[in-house]
Design an enzyme around this catalytic site. Structure first.
Site, PDB file in Angstrom:
ATOM      1  CG  HIS A   1      -3.306   3.625   1.713  1.00 57.45           C
ATOM      2  ND1 HIS A   1      -3.678   3.142   0.483  1.00 57.45           N
ATOM      3  CD2 HIS A   1      -3.411   2.582   2.577  1.00 57.45           C
ATOM      4  CE1 HIS A   1      -3.999   1.864   0.601  1.00 57.45           C
ATOM      5  NE2 HIS A   1      -3.847   1.500   1.855  1.00 57.45           N
TER       6      HIS A   1
ATOM      7  CB  CYS B   1      -0.951   0.004   1.189  1.00 57.14           C
ATOM      8  SG  CYS B   1      -2.096  -1.376   1.144  1.00 57.14           S
TER       9      CYS B   1
ATOM     10  CG  ASN C   1      -6.624  -0.787   0.879  1.00 59.39           C
ATOM     11  OD1 ASN C   1      -5.864  -0.379   0.007  1.00 59.39           O
ATOM     12  ND2 ASN C   1      -6.204  -1.219   2.062  1.00 59.39           N
TER      13      ASN C   1
HETATM   14  O1  UT7 Z   1      -3.909  -0.974   3.298  1.00 60.30           O
HETATM   15  C1  UT7 Z   1      -3.082  -1.374   4.331  1.00 60.30           C
HETATM   16  C2  UT7 Z   1      -3.606  -0.937   5.555  1.00 60.30           C
HETATM   17  N1  UT7 Z   1      -4.797  -1.680   5.940  1.00 60.30           N
HETATM   18  C3  UT7 Z   1      -5.531  -1.175   6.850  1.00 60.30           C
HETATM   19  O2  UT7 Z   1      -5.216  -0.073   7.251  1.00 60.30           O
HETATM   20  C4  UT7 Z   1      -6.679  -1.934   7.429  1.00 60.30           C
HETATM   21  C5  UT7 Z   1      -6.702  -1.639   8.875  1.00 60.30           C
HETATM   22  N2  UT7 Z   1      -7.750  -2.285   9.643  1.00 60.30           N
HETATM   23  C6  UT7 Z   1      -9.046  -1.968   9.483  1.00 60.30           C
HETATM   24  O3  UT7 Z   1      -9.420  -1.173   8.649  1.00 60.30           O
HETATM   25  C7  UT7 Z   1     -10.024  -2.579  10.468  1.00 60.30           C
HETATM   26  O4  UT7 Z   1      -9.315  -3.209  11.501  1.00 60.30           O
HETATM   27  C8  UT7 Z   1     -10.992  -3.604   9.826  1.00 60.30           C
HETATM   28  C9  UT7 Z   1     -11.972  -2.856   8.941  1.00 60.30           C
HETATM   29  C10 UT7 Z   1     -10.214  -4.612   9.015  1.00 60.30           C
HETATM   30  C11 UT7 Z   1     -11.807  -4.327  10.892  1.00 60.30           C
HETATM   31  O5  UT7 Z   1     -12.478  -3.408  11.735  1.00 60.30           O
HETATM   32  P1  UT7 Z   1     -12.440  -3.614  13.327  1.00 60.30           P
HETATM   33  O6  UT7 Z   1     -13.273  -2.559  13.893  1.00 60.30           O
HETATM   34  O7  UT7 Z   1     -10.979  -3.642  13.719  1.00 60.30           O
HETATM   35  O8  UT7 Z   1     -13.163  -4.997  13.492  1.00 60.30           O
HETATM   36  P2  UT7 Z   1     -12.615  -6.359  14.118  1.00 60.30           P
HETATM   37  O9  UT7 Z   1     -11.578  -6.968  13.235  1.00 60.30           O
HETATM   38  O10 UT7 Z   1     -12.237  -6.110  15.534  1.00 60.30           O
HETATM   39  O11 UT7 Z   1     -13.908  -7.248  14.051  1.00 60.30           O
HETATM   40  C12 UT7 Z   1     -15.094  -6.887  14.754  1.00 60.30           C
HETATM   41  C13 UT7 Z   1     -16.174  -7.910  14.496  1.00 60.30           C
HETATM   42  C14 UT7 Z   1     -15.699  -9.354  14.613  1.00 60.30           C
HETATM   43  O12 UT7 Z   1     -16.736 -10.104  15.222  1.00 60.30           O
HETATM   44  P3  UT7 Z   1     -16.596 -10.561  16.764  1.00 60.30           P
HETATM   45  O13 UT7 Z   1     -15.340 -11.383  16.802  1.00 60.30           O
HETATM   46  O14 UT7 Z   1     -16.493  -9.277  17.539  1.00 60.30           O
HETATM   47  O15 UT7 Z   1     -17.874 -11.324  16.968  1.00 60.30           O
HETATM   48  C15 UT7 Z   1     -15.540  -9.809  13.184  1.00 60.30           C
HETATM   49  O16 UT7 Z   1     -15.719 -11.182  13.013  1.00 60.30           O
HETATM   50  O17 UT7 Z   1     -16.644  -7.767  13.158  1.00 60.30           O
HETATM   51  C16 UT7 Z   1     -16.649  -9.055  12.505  1.00 60.30           C
HETATM   52  N3  UT7 Z   1     -16.406  -8.878  11.088  1.00 60.30           N
HETATM   53  C17 UT7 Z   1     -17.391  -8.701  10.183  1.00 60.30           C
HETATM   54  N4  UT7 Z   1     -18.714  -8.630  10.290  1.00 60.30           N
HETATM   55  C18 UT7 Z   1     -19.432  -8.425   9.170  1.00 60.30           C
HETATM   56  C19 UT7 Z   1     -15.212  -8.851  10.452  1.00 60.30           C
HETATM   57  N5  UT7 Z   1     -15.401  -8.656   9.127  1.00 60.30           N
HETATM   58  C20 UT7 Z   1     -16.738  -8.560   8.937  1.00 60.30           C
HETATM   59  C21 UT7 Z   1     -17.532  -8.351   7.804  1.00 60.30           C
HETATM   60  N6  UT7 Z   1     -18.882  -8.285   7.965  1.00 60.30           N
HETATM   61  N7  UT7 Z   1     -17.006  -8.190   6.566  1.00 60.30           N
END
Ligand code: UT7
Length: 319
Positions: free
Chosen positions: A246, A114, A276
């Protein structure tokens, strides 16, 4: 006589197919609400048959050349930032070169995921300032859809395909790239990676990410490199007209702006439309904001990115 790398033109290309969150939620356990709330993403473009990283890069390059009012034979350097090349080798940059009909120039790919466009920009800037090149095409292009695990909802909803390109040209004027700072910390290789490769598994592999860890590091590293690059120029955040970040997650954009005390209205946001697109995201967003008239000649623009490696960087540009 000090040479700078001036921005002469920008261009972009997106695959024809535009996929909504609703379309994804029809085939996997996710929802429009979750994706918008957690990321700000509403759509992404997905490459179809015949659309590749090099073909998207070539289309973006043609538009950037037209905007710069240059012909392909005036280009003596092509740097293509990508993590999804058409082939492991030769460099996709040489495919772009051939498609543009350029008989002889320097052409190579840069792999910094990225942050790839920032790395490519930094290298092109150095080569122009040293006299190694006069006119450079710097491209970020990706087809991440081809390396996504479409069974993994924690990654596959986040990425899209596309390409953005800029043409840089040597100038003696005090404009163009004023500063560029790049960083990497390989201790974090396993936070965002592809679980395959020619030398390990002999496969291409799929994207894997510890999202919340990446998120945490992104806000800290981006705020710090942005401050660092501004200090190098002797300017302050108050002098910034636009930030072109980004586009990984709207919450990262907001968090970084808050940390730096930046007006969110000065941050260009395209993550809603493009998701992204890795190395393509910064030049895609730059092209959007130049073509819609927000970024104008004379504006001070900061570009920044962070991604797998970890790698991160920022550049200050006087348009
Ligand atoms: O380009 C390089 C840089 N990349 C980034 O900067 C990405 C950085 N990270 C992020 O943008 C975020 O961490 C994410 C968008 C990937 C995830 O958001 P989050 O608020 O950190 O969510 P999480 O990973 O803590 O997941 C929260 C919940 C989980 O459920 P439980 O375990 O709390 O029951 C996941 O299983 O959301 C669930 N979840 C989803 N639910 C519906 C994860 N993906 C999905 C989904 N739809 N697609």
């Amino acid at each position: 006589m000090t040479i700078h790398a001036a921005l002469l033109g920008t261009g972009a290309a997106l695959p024809a197919r535009r996929v909504s969150n609703a379309e994804l939620s029809a085939t996997m356990d996710t929802s429009d609400e979750w994706i918008i709330e957690r990321t700000g993403i509403r759509f992404r473009h997905v490459a179809g048959e015949g659309e590749t990283t090099a073909s998207l890069a070539t289309a973006a390059a043609r538009k950037a050349l037209a905007a710069a009012n240059l012909t392909p034979d005036q280009i003596d350097l092509i740097i293509l930032a990508t993590a999804t090349p058409d082939q492991t080798f030769p460099a996709s940059a040489t495919r772009v070169q051939a498609a543009l009909g350029i008989r002889d120039c320097i052409a190579f790919d840069v792999a910094a995921v990225c942050s790839g466009f920032l790395y490519a920009l930094g290298v092109a800037d150095s080569m122009i300032r040293s006299g190694a090149a006069r006119h450079a095409l710097v491209i970020g292009a990706e087809t991440f859809s081809r390396i996504l695990d479409w069974e993994d909802r924690t990654t596959c909803v986040l990425f899209g395909d596309g390409a953005g390109a800029v043409v840089l040209g040597a100038t003696e004027e005090q404009r163009g790239i004023l500063a560029c700072k790049l960083h990497a910390d390989g201790r974090f290789n396993d936070m965002l990676y592809v679980d395959g490769g020619p030398s390990t598994t002999q496969t291409v592999g799929k994207v894997r990410m510890k999202g919340s860890e990446v998120f945490r590091h992104a806000v800290t590293n981006l705020a710090s490199v942005l401050e660092e690059v501004m200090t190098t120029t002797g300017l302050t955040t108050a002098d910034i007209d636009w930030v072109v970040p980004h586009q990984a997650n709207k919450r990262i954009l907001d968090g970084t702006a808050r940390k730096l005390g930046l007006d969110p209205a000065k941050v260009i946001v395209t993550v809603d439309e493009h998701a992204n697109t890795s190395a393509a995201s910064v030049p895609l967003a730059l092209d959007v904001a130049i073509r819609d008239g927000r970024i104008r000649p004379g504006d001070l623009v900061v570009l920044e990115a962070m991604g797998g490696g970890f790698t991160w960087g920022a550049a200050v540009l006087r348009v």
